[in-house]
Design an enzyme around this catalytic site. Structure first.
Site, mmCIF file in Angstrom:
data_model
loop_
_atom_site.group_PDB
_atom_site.id
_atom_site.type_symbol
_atom_site.label_atom_id
_atom_site.label_comp_id
_atom_site.label_asym_id
_atom_site.label_seq_id
_atom_site.Cartn_x
_atom_site.Cartn_y
_atom_site.Cartn_z
ATOM 1 N N LYS A 64 0.828 -1.222 0.000
ATOM 2 C CA LYS A 64 0.000 0.000 0.000
ATOM 3 C C LYS A 64 0.859 1.267 0.000
ATOM 4 C CE LYS A 64 -3.727 -0.023 2.577
ATOM 5 N NZ LYS A 64 -5.129 0.367 2.670
ATOM 6 N N ARG A 90 -10.828 1.408 -1.485
ATOM 7 C CA ARG A 90 -9.623 1.070 -0.714
ATOM 8 C C ARG A 90 -9.538 1.910 0.550
ATOM 9 N NH1 ARG A 90 -6.070 -2.182 -2.998
ATOM 10 N NH2 ARG A 90 -6.922 -2.914 -4.958
ATOM 11 N N HIS A 108 -20.691 8.426 2.274
ATOM 12 C CA HIS A 108 -21.133 7.054 2.565
ATOM 13 C C HIS A 108 -22.659 7.028 2.628
ATOM 14 C CE1 HIS A 108 -20.823 2.982 4.079
ATOM 15 N NE2 HIS A 108 -21.773 3.300 4.941
HETATM 16 C C1 GRF Z 1 -21.926 5.843 -3.338
HETATM 17 O O1 GRF Z 1 -23.118 5.328 -2.804
HETATM 18 C C2 GRF Z 1 -21.008 6.335 -2.252
HETATM 19 O O2 GRF Z 1 -21.674 6.860 -1.156
HETATM 20 C C3 GRF Z 1 -20.300 5.064 -1.855
HETATM 21 O O3 GRF Z 1 -20.086 4.401 -3.083
HETATM 22 C C4 GRF Z 1 -21.107 4.750 -4.010
HETATM 23 C C5 GRF Z 1 -20.467 5.196 -5.276
HETATM 24 O O4 GRF Z 1 -21.406 5.347 -6.293
HETATM 25 N N1 GRF Z 1 -19.113 5.344 -1.078
HETATM 26 P P1 GRF Z 1 -21.034 6.101 -7.635
HETATM 27 O O5 GRF Z 1 -19.859 5.368 -8.257
HETATM 28 O O6 GRF Z 1 -20.713 7.526 -7.296
HETATM 29 O O7 GRF Z 1 -22.253 5.987 -8.491
#
Ligand code: GRF
Length: 188
Positions: A64, A90, A108
């Site tokens: 990493k 990651r 998230h």
């Molecule tokens: C989103 O729901 C984000 O919150 C999560 O991963 C997803 C990515 O979706 N961490 P996208 O690739 O932006 O459509």
């Protein structure tokens, strides 16, 4: 005055990437996409907006630290000072966290600390909770941990399917993330 330069890190379809790119009066220039999946849909989206992409294969690096050093070199080349994670799969290590301390933000699809990790929308749906939502937070070395910057609730309706809920959560993400990015950068 030139704008702050930021990078988006993403591994998936890139709907958040697109929402950020479509934001009028974004307080930063998106200078780079960093992606660890050569087949990710977000790469074509970066291409469409003329954003250079640094696509790397973690397996080609000994560890990493080594791939994060390569990422940092590329970020520095593009004079990036902020990082916005949008579906980047990651966990950041100390190399990246130390170099960009307090300037790496993630989105998230749940009300953290509830439902961290993969499939957060499905987790909330199956748990039968009445409310889920979206969290924007600074990252640390944990999985979806780190100081929370903003949250927005999404009600889970009686007749929701996982699909209908997913659509509403994503809609909130696409509005909240650009708004929070602008608030963060305008107070700098
Ligand atoms: C989103 O729901 C984000 O919150 C999560 O991963 C997803 C990515 O979706 N961490 P996208 O690739 O932006 O459509």
């Amino acid at each position: 005055m030139s704008k702050i330069k930021a990078a988006i890190f993403a591994s998936g379809t890139g709907s958040n990437f697109e929402a950020i790119m479509e934001t009028e009066h974004l307080a930063c220039d998106i200078a780079l996409l960093v992606c660890d999946q050569s087949s990710a849909g977000v790469i074509a989206k970066a291409d469409k907006y003329g954003i250079p992409a640094f696509v790397f294969d973690a397996k080609q690096f000994p560890d990493k630290t080594a791939y994060e050093k390569a990422i940092i070199d590329r970020l520095e080349e593009s004079e990036v000072s902020w990082i916005f994670l949008a579906g980047y799969m990651r966990i950041a290590g100390p190399t990246l966290l130390n170099r960009y301390e307090g300037r790496i933000v993630n989105i998230h699809p749940s009300l953290l600390p509830a439902f961290p990790g993969m499939d957060a929308i499905g987790q909330a749906y199956r748990a039968g909770v009445k409310t889920t939502g979206v969290t924007v937070h600074f990252i640390d070395e944990g999985i979806d941990t780190g100081p929370i910057i903003a949250q927005e609730e999404v009600a889970i309706l009686q007749d929701d399917t996982e699909e209908s809920l997913t659509k509403r959560v994503h809609k909130v993400e696409h509005q909240l993330y650009p708004k929070v990015i602008n608030q963060l950068l305008q107070t700098k």
